[in-house]
Design an enzyme around this catalytic site. Structure first.
Site, PDB file in Angstrom:
ATOM      1  N   HIS A  48      40.589  51.413  44.165  1.00  0.00           N
ATOM      2  CA  HIS A  48      41.792  50.686  43.741  1.00  0.00           C
ATOM      3  C   HIS A  48      42.532  51.465  42.652  1.00  0.00           C
ATOM      4  CE1 HIS A  48      43.945  47.298  41.624  1.00  0.00           C
ATOM      5  NE2 HIS A  48      44.360  47.147  42.873  1.00  0.00           N
ATOM      6  N   ASP A  93      46.137  46.285  46.494  1.00  0.00           N
ATOM      7  CA  ASP A  93      45.484  45.074  45.998  1.00  0.00           C
ATOM      8  C   ASP A  93      44.754  44.324  47.108  1.00  0.00           C
ATOM      9  OD1 ASP A  93      46.515  45.740  43.526  1.00  0.00           O
ATOM     10  OD2 ASP A  93      47.945  44.087  43.433  1.00  0.00           O
TER      11      ASP A  93
END
Length: 119
Positions: A48, A93
């Site tokens: 991420h 996300d």
């Protein structure tokens, strides 16, 4: 943005774990990140972080503040947004939230001594 990311995490894991549990986990979940991820969940956070870095490099996005449109279908966060930055950050996300949901959470990796363990 980070607030929407928190809601995505809740969507993907069906609220089985509070979002704040992911804020200080392993070497990468939370502010900063370095070293070798301690487990699969920490690796989700590393990926991420790298995705956000790519959003900045490729498109000049501000991923921590980029607002996007998304919906929760079952346990799947689904992006529905227009601009390149919004789309890219939303996908970062969503992928991370889904990764969190399928990765075991080890209580022993929460709030670790990152100076000693994350080299």
């Amino acid at each position: 943005n980070l607030l929407q990311f928190g809601f995505m995490i809740r969507c993907a894991n069906r609220r089985s774990r509070p979002v704040w549990h992911y804020m200080d986990y392993g070497c990468y979940c939370g502010k900063g990140g370095s070293g070798t991820p301690v487990d699969d969940l920490d690796r989700c956070c590393q990926v991420h972080d790298e995705c956000y870095g790519e959003a900045v490099r490729r498109f000049g996005c501000a991923p921590y503040w980029t607002l996007y449109s998304w919906k929760c279908y079952g346990k799947a966060p689904t992006c529905n947004t227009k601009t390149r930055c919004q789309r890219f950050v939303c996908r970062c996300d969503a992928k991370a939230a889904e990764c969190f949901a399928r990765s075991p959470y080890q209580n022993s990796n929460w709030n670790i001594n990152t100076k000693a363990r994350c080299r």
